[in-house]
Design a protein around this motif. Structure first.
Motif, PDB file in Angstrom:
ATOM      1  N   GLU A  77      -8.870  -2.660 -13.928  1.00 48.64           N
ATOM      2  CA  GLU A  77     -10.188  -2.628 -13.282  1.00 48.64           C
ATOM      3  C   GLU A  77     -10.204  -3.347 -11.939  1.00 48.64           C
ATOM      4  OE1 GLU A  77     -12.993  -0.917 -14.067  1.00 48.64           O
ATOM      5  OE2 GLU A  77     -11.721   0.051 -15.568  1.00 48.64           O
ATOM      6  N   THR A  78      -9.558  -4.498 -11.844  1.00 52.14           N
ATOM      7  CA  THR A  78      -9.564  -5.257 -10.595  1.00 52.14           C
ATOM      8  C   THR A  78      -8.590  -4.689  -9.581  1.00 52.14           C
ATOM      9  OG1 THR A  78      -7.975  -6.841 -11.514  1.00 52.14           O
ATOM     10  CG2 THR A  78     -10.319  -7.411 -11.673  1.00 52.14           C
ATOM     11  N   GLY A  79      -7.533  -4.065 -10.052  1.00 49.56           N
ATOM     12  CA  GLY A  79      -6.571  -3.425  -9.163  1.00 49.56           C
ATOM     13  C   GLY A  79      -5.178  -3.986  -9.300  1.00 49.56           C
ATOM     14  N   TYR A  80      -4.227  -3.186  -8.902  1.00 48.20           N
ATOM     15  CA  TYR A  80      -2.818  -3.552  -8.984  1.00 48.20           C
ATOM     16  C   TYR A  80      -2.041  -2.741  -7.967  1.00 48.20           C
ATOM     17  CZ  TYR A  80      -2.685   0.668 -11.933  1.00 48.20           C
ATOM     18  OH  TYR A  80      -2.813   1.942 -12.419  1.00 48.20           O
ATOM     19  N   ARG A  81      -0.808  -3.127  -7.763  1.00 45.86           N
ATOM     20  CA  ARG A  81       0.075  -2.419  -6.832  1.00 45.86           C
ATOM     21  C   ARG A  81       1.297  -1.942  -7.594  1.00 45.86           C
ATOM     22  NH1 ARG A  81       1.142  -5.345  -1.430  1.00 45.86           N
ATOM     23  NH2 ARG A  81      -0.821  -4.287  -1.028  1.00 45.86           N
ATOM     24  N   THR A  82       1.795  -0.770  -7.225  1.00 45.84           N
ATOM     25  CA  THR A  82       3.057  -0.270  -7.750  1.00 45.84           C
ATOM     26  C   THR A  82       4.017  -0.118  -6.573  1.00 45.84           C
ATOM     27  OG1 THR A  82       2.318   2.025  -7.568  1.00 45.84           O
ATOM     28  CG2 THR A  82       2.012   0.941  -9.692  1.00 45.84           C
ATOM     29  N   VAL A  83       5.274  -0.463  -6.797  1.00 51.81           N
ATOM     30  CA  VAL A  83       6.291  -0.404  -5.747  1.00 51.81           C
ATOM     31  C   VAL A  83       7.560   0.179  -6.340  1.00 51.81           C
ATOM     32  CG1 VAL A  83       7.715  -1.757  -4.145  1.00 51.81           C
ATOM     33  CG2 VAL A  83       5.356  -2.459  -4.605  1.00 51.81           C
ATOM     34  N   GLY A  90      15.522   0.014   1.619  1.00 50.25           N
ATOM     35  CA  GLY A  90      14.231  -0.015   0.948  1.00 50.25           C
ATOM     36  C   GLY A  90      14.056  -1.227   0.050  1.00 50.25           C
ATOM     37  N   GLY A  91      15.092  -2.060  -0.049  1.00 56.48           N
ATOM     38  CA  GLY A  91      15.001  -3.283  -0.834  1.00 56.48           C
ATOM     39  C   GLY A  91      15.478  -3.173  -2.266  1.00 56.48           C
ATOM     40  N   HIS A  96      19.205   1.104 -10.851  1.00 58.73           N
ATOM     41  CA  HIS A  96      18.638   1.821 -11.990  1.00 58.73           C
ATOM     42  C   HIS A  96      17.162   1.898 -11.619  1.00 58.73           C
ATOM     43  CE1 HIS A  96      18.485   2.550 -16.559  1.00 58.73           C
ATOM     44  NE2 HIS A  96      17.237   2.729 -16.138  1.00 58.73           N
ATOM     45  N   LEU A  97      16.655   3.098 -11.457  1.00 57.02           N
ATOM     46  CA  LEU A  97      15.281   3.283 -11.013  1.00 57.02           C
ATOM     47  C   LEU A  97      14.336   2.359 -11.765  1.00 57.02           C
ATOM     48  CD1 LEU A  97      13.160   4.941  -9.403  1.00 57.02           C
ATOM     49  CD2 LEU A  97      13.096   6.502 -11.345  1.00 57.02           C
ATOM     50  N   HIS A  98      13.486   1.666 -11.025  1.00 54.65           N
ATOM     51  CA  HIS A  98      12.478   0.812 -11.643  1.00 54.65           C
ATOM     52  C   HIS A  98      11.250   0.741 -10.755  1.00 54.65           C
ATOM     53  CE1 HIS A  98      15.086  -1.819  -9.240  1.00 54.65           C
ATOM     54  NE2 HIS A  98      14.072  -2.667  -9.126  1.00 54.65           N
ATOM     55  N   GLN A 106      -5.015 -10.970  -5.265  1.00 56.29           N
ATOM     56  CA  GLN A 106      -5.309 -10.074  -4.154  1.00 56.29           C
ATOM     57  C   GLN A 106      -4.008  -9.734  -3.438  1.00 56.29           C
ATOM     58  OE1 GLN A 106      -8.337  -8.634  -3.149  1.00 56.29           O
ATOM     59  NE2 GLN A 106      -6.932  -7.458  -1.887  1.00 56.29           N
ATOM     60  N   MET A 107      -3.742  -8.463  -3.237  1.00 50.11           N
ATOM     61  CA  MET A 107      -2.558  -8.021  -2.510  1.00 50.11           C
ATOM     62  C   MET A 107      -2.909  -7.905  -1.031  1.00 50.11           C
ATOM     63  SD  MET A 107      -0.221  -7.614  -4.804  1.00 50.11           S
ATOM     64  CE  MET A 107      -0.431  -7.943  -6.543  1.00 50.11           C
ATOM     65  N   SER A 108      -1.938  -8.149  -0.176  1.00 51.70           N
ATOM     66  CA  SER A 108      -2.180  -8.018   1.259  1.00 51.70           C
ATOM     67  C   SER A 108      -1.391  -6.827   1.796  1.00 51.70           C
ATOM     68  CB  SER A 108      -1.762  -9.296   1.991  1.00 51.70           C
ATOM     69  OG  SER A 108      -0.392  -9.555   1.785  1.00 51.70           O
ATOM     70  N   TRP A 109      -1.701  -6.455   3.023  1.00 50.42           N
ATOM     71  CA  TRP A 109      -1.028  -5.336   3.678  1.00 50.42           C
ATOM     72  C   TRP A 109      -0.814  -5.675   5.126  1.00 50.42           C
ATOM     73  CZ3 TRP A 109       1.287  -1.573   1.245  1.00 50.42           C
ATOM     74  CH2 TRP A 109       1.773  -0.491   1.977  1.00 50.42           C
ATOM     75  N   PRO A 110       0.314  -5.373   5.744  1.00 50.70           N
ATOM     76  CA  PRO A 110       1.404  -4.575   5.196  1.00 50.70           C
ATOM     77  C   PRO A 110       2.199  -5.353   4.153  1.00 50.70           C
ATOM     78  CG  PRO A 110       1.963  -5.247   7.411  1.00 50.70           C
ATOM     79  CD  PRO A 110       0.555  -5.718   7.152  1.00 50.70           C
ATOM     80  N   ALA A 111       2.842  -4.592   3.292  1.00 48.92           N
ATOM     81  CA  ALA A 111       3.559  -5.182   2.166  1.00 48.92           C
ATOM     82  C   ALA A 111       4.817  -5.938   2.614  1.00 48.92           C
ATOM     83  CB  ALA A 111       3.937  -4.101   1.160  1.00 48.92           C
TER      84      ALA A 111
END
Length: 112
Positions: A77-83, A90-91, A96-98, A106-111
């Motif tokens: 509900e509050t929010g999340y980030r997927t990376v 790309g880091g 192994h895909l994850h 609170q997430m900031s941008w740019p990541a």
């Protein structure tokens, strides 16, 4: 892959802090969290990078599972980030895909 860290987790040779598991995926807490909630979601089948993911059903299952895990963790509900990091520029550190599920702040941008 015998030398893959995440494959060893799938094979139960290494015991991560599992938050969700089904026949296709495994989700566990990151040992170096970047947020109060930091979970890695991986396919049980070894797929090295996002470039190597050709199974659309598995891709959809990964994403739907992330939403379910976020809900179970109380961050939907509050929010999340997927990376998803892909290859070295790309880091990506473990080949192994994850998918990283990050939340609880609170997430900031740019990541970065």
């Amino acid at each position: 892959m015998s030398d893959c860290l995440f494959c060893k987790m799938v094979a139960k040779e290494i015991q991560p802090d599992i938050v969700y598991e089904d026949e296709q995926i495994l989700a566990f807490r990151d040992i170096h969290p970047k947020a109060p909630t930091h979970i890695l979601v991986i396919p049980k089948q070894h797929v090295a990078t996002l470039n190597d993911l050709h199974d659309k059903q598995l891709a959809g299952h990964l994403l739907q599972s992330v939403a379910q895990i976020a809900d179970a963790e109380g961050i939907a509900e509050t929010g999340y980030r997927t990376v998803i990091n892909c290859n070295s520029a790309g880091g990506q550190e473990v080949y192994h895909l994850h998918l990283h599920l990050l939340g609880g702040r609170q997430m900031s941008w740019p990541a970065g």
